[in-house]
Design a protein around this motif. Structure first.
Motif, short mmCIF file in Angstrom:
data_model
loop_
_atom_site.label_atom_id
_atom_site.label_comp_id
_atom_site.label_asym_id
_atom_site.label_seq_id
_atom_site.Cartn_x
_atom_site.Cartn_y
_atom_site.Cartn_z
N THR A 56 0.83 -1.20 0.00
CA THR A 56 0.00 0.00 0.00
C THR A 56 0.87 1.25 0.00
O THR A 56 0.62 2.21 -0.74
CB THR A 56 -0.92 0.01 1.24
OG1 THR A 56 -1.75 -1.15 1.21
CG2 THR A 56 -1.78 1.25 1.27
N PHE A 57 1.90 1.25 0.83
CA PHE A 57 2.82 2.40 0.89
C PHE A 57 3.53 2.61 -0.45
O PHE A 57 3.68 3.73 -0.93
CB PHE A 57 3.85 2.18 2.00
CG PHE A 57 4.87 3.27 2.09
CD1 PHE A 57 4.58 4.49 2.70
CD2 PHE A 57 6.14 3.09 1.56
CE1 PHE A 57 5.53 5.49 2.79
CE2 PHE A 57 7.09 4.09 1.62
CZ PHE A 57 6.79 5.29 2.24
N ALA A 58 3.97 1.51 -1.08
CA ALA A 58 4.68 1.61 -2.36
C ALA A 58 3.78 2.17 -3.45
O ALA A 58 4.19 3.05 -4.22
CB ALA A 58 5.23 0.23 -2.76
N PHE A 59 2.54 1.66 -3.52
CA PHE A 59 1.61 2.20 -4.52
C PHE A 59 1.31 3.67 -4.23
O PHE A 59 1.18 4.49 -5.16
CB PHE A 59 0.31 1.39 -4.52
CG PHE A 59 0.42 0.07 -5.23
CD1 PHE A 59 0.77 0.02 -6.58
CD2 PHE A 59 0.17 -1.13 -4.57
CE1 PHE A 59 0.87 -1.20 -7.25
CE2 PHE A 59 0.27 -2.35 -5.23
CZ PHE A 59 0.62 -2.38 -6.57
N GLY A 60 1.18 4.02 -2.97
CA GLY A 60 0.94 5.43 -2.61
C GLY A 60 2.07 6.34 -3.05
O GLY A 60 1.82 7.44 -3.55
N GLN A 61 3.31 5.88 -2.90
CA GLN A 61 4.46 6.67 -3.34
C GLN A 61 4.47 6.84 -4.85
O GLN A 61 4.80 7.92 -5.36
CB GLN A 61 5.75 6.00 -2.88
CG GLN A 61 6.05 6.15 -1.39
CD GLN A 61 6.29 7.59 -1.00
OE1 GLN A 61 5.43 8.21 -0.37
NE2 GLN A 61 7.43 8.13 -1.38
N GLN A 62 4.11 5.77 -5.58
CA GLN A 62 4.04 5.86 -7.04
C GLN A 62 3.04 6.93 -7.47
O GLN A 62 3.31 7.76 -8.34
CB GLN A 62 3.67 4.51 -7.64
CG GLN A 62 4.79 3.48 -7.63
CD GLN A 62 4.37 2.20 -8.33
OE1 GLN A 62 3.23 2.06 -8.79
NE2 GLN A 62 5.29 1.25 -8.42
N ILE A 63 1.86 6.90 -6.84
CA ILE A 63 0.82 7.87 -7.20
C ILE A 63 1.26 9.29 -6.85
O ILE A 63 1.08 10.23 -7.63
CB ILE A 63 -0.49 7.51 -6.47
CG1 ILE A 63 -1.00 6.15 -6.96
CG2 ILE A 63 -1.55 8.58 -6.69
CD1 ILE A 63 -2.14 5.60 -6.14
N LYS A 64 1.87 9.45 -5.68
CA LYS A 64 2.34 10.78 -5.27
C LYS A 64 3.38 11.33 -6.24
O LYS A 64 3.35 12.50 -6.63
CB LYS A 64 2.93 10.68 -3.86
CG LYS A 64 3.51 12.00 -3.36
CD LYS A 64 4.16 11.83 -2.00
CE LYS A 64 4.83 13.13 -1.57
NZ LYS A 64 5.54 12.98 -0.27
N ASN A 65 4.34 10.48 -6.64
CA ASN A 65 5.39 10.94 -7.54
C ASN A 65 4.86 11.27 -8.93
O ASN A 65 5.43 12.13 -9.62
CB ASN A 65 6.48 9.87 -7.65
CG ASN A 65 7.26 9.71 -6.36
OD1 ASN A 65 7.30 10.61 -5.53
ND2 ASN A 65 7.89 8.54 -6.18
N ARG A 66 3.79 10.59 -9.37
CA ARG A 66 3.20 10.90 -10.67
C ARG A 66 2.40 12.19 -10.63
O ARG A 66 2.42 12.98 -11.56
CB ARG A 66 2.30 9.75 -11.12
CG ARG A 66 3.06 8.49 -11.52
CD ARG A 66 3.92 8.71 -12.77
NE ARG A 66 3.12 9.15 -13.89
CZ ARG A 66 2.44 8.34 -14.70
NH1 ARG A 66 2.48 7.03 -14.48
NH2 ARG A 66 1.75 8.82 -15.70
N LEU A 67 1.64 12.39 -9.53
CA LEU A 67 0.79 13.59 -9.43
C LEU A 67 1.56 14.82 -8.95
O LEU A 67 1.29 15.94 -9.40
CB LEU A 67 -0.38 13.32 -8.48
CG LEU A 67 -1.32 12.17 -8.89
CD1 LEU A 67 -2.42 12.01 -7.85
CD2 LEU A 67 -1.93 12.45 -10.27
#
Length: 207
Positions: free
Chosen positions: A56-67
């Motif tokens: 969950t944390f890894a997916f959250g970081q991916q989304i944050k870095n894209r947005l």
């Protein structure tokens, strides 16, 4: 046989897939966490919960870095005083071409550039010795030997890296009255460790 790296940039995971992965990982983590609590701390459910919350944390970081792309730290371009080894060959050659040397005899002190006299002052006219360090990209102590003559105020400016300076410094100890004392020596040491400023070394005693 060597393997050549793939020059193509890595493909980015679509944000939608990251969102789906975030929801799925969070759901599994909550499910495993509830079962962990209700099954007397089962190791199996605890492991599933830990892995899921990590995902969950890894997916959250991916989304944050894209947005919200991370800020690129700007380089501090403040110029530092370079050493001789950091100067370009062209600049070194230019400095050598105009390099100042200092000579003296029983009558006068003179600075030379490529064999031609630049400045001169008689020993008997020297009334003041000062070291000055300018605040520029390459701080360089400069010795100023000045005094009055029949032509007005005269002096010579001797860079600290001038050829012949060490011999001149030894000569000043015997030719300038009162120059060779501990206070003058301490002032020279302070000047050599400074990055800028003006340091008065010696003044001819009143007759």
């Amino acid at each position: 046989m060597s393997v050549q790296p793939d020059p193509r940039p890595p493909r980015e995971v679509p944000v939608l897939f990251s969102l789906l992965g975030l929801v799925a990982a969070l759901s599994v983590g909550l499910w495993a966490g509830i079962h962990y609590m209700s099954n007397e701390a089962s190791l199996f459910y605890g492991l599933i919960a830990g892995l899921s919350f990590g995902a969950t944390f890894a997916f959250g970081q991916q989304i944050k870095n894209r947005l919200v792309p991370p800020k690129v730290r700007k380089t501090d371009w403040k110029v530092q005083a370079p050493g001789a080894a950091e100067l370009s060959p062209t600049r070194v050659a230019a400095q050598q071409a105009r390099k100042i040397s200092v000579e003296f005899d029983d009558e006068e002190i003179r600075t030379m550039v490529r064999g031609a006299k630049r400045e001169s002052i008689a020993w008997s006219a020297v009334d003041d010795v000062t070291i000055r360090i300018s605040d520029d990209a390459l701080p360089q102590p400069q010795w100023i030997l000045a005094g009055k003559s029949t032509e007005g105020i005269k002096g010579v400016l001797v860079p600290n890296d001038a050829d012949g300076l060490e011999a001149l410094m030894e000569a000043m100890k015997t030719r300038l009255p009162g120059y060779d004392d501990d206070k003058n020596y301490e002032t020279v040491i302070a000047a050599m460790s400074a990055m800028e400023g003006s340091f008065h070394i010696w003044h001819r005693p009143a007759a």
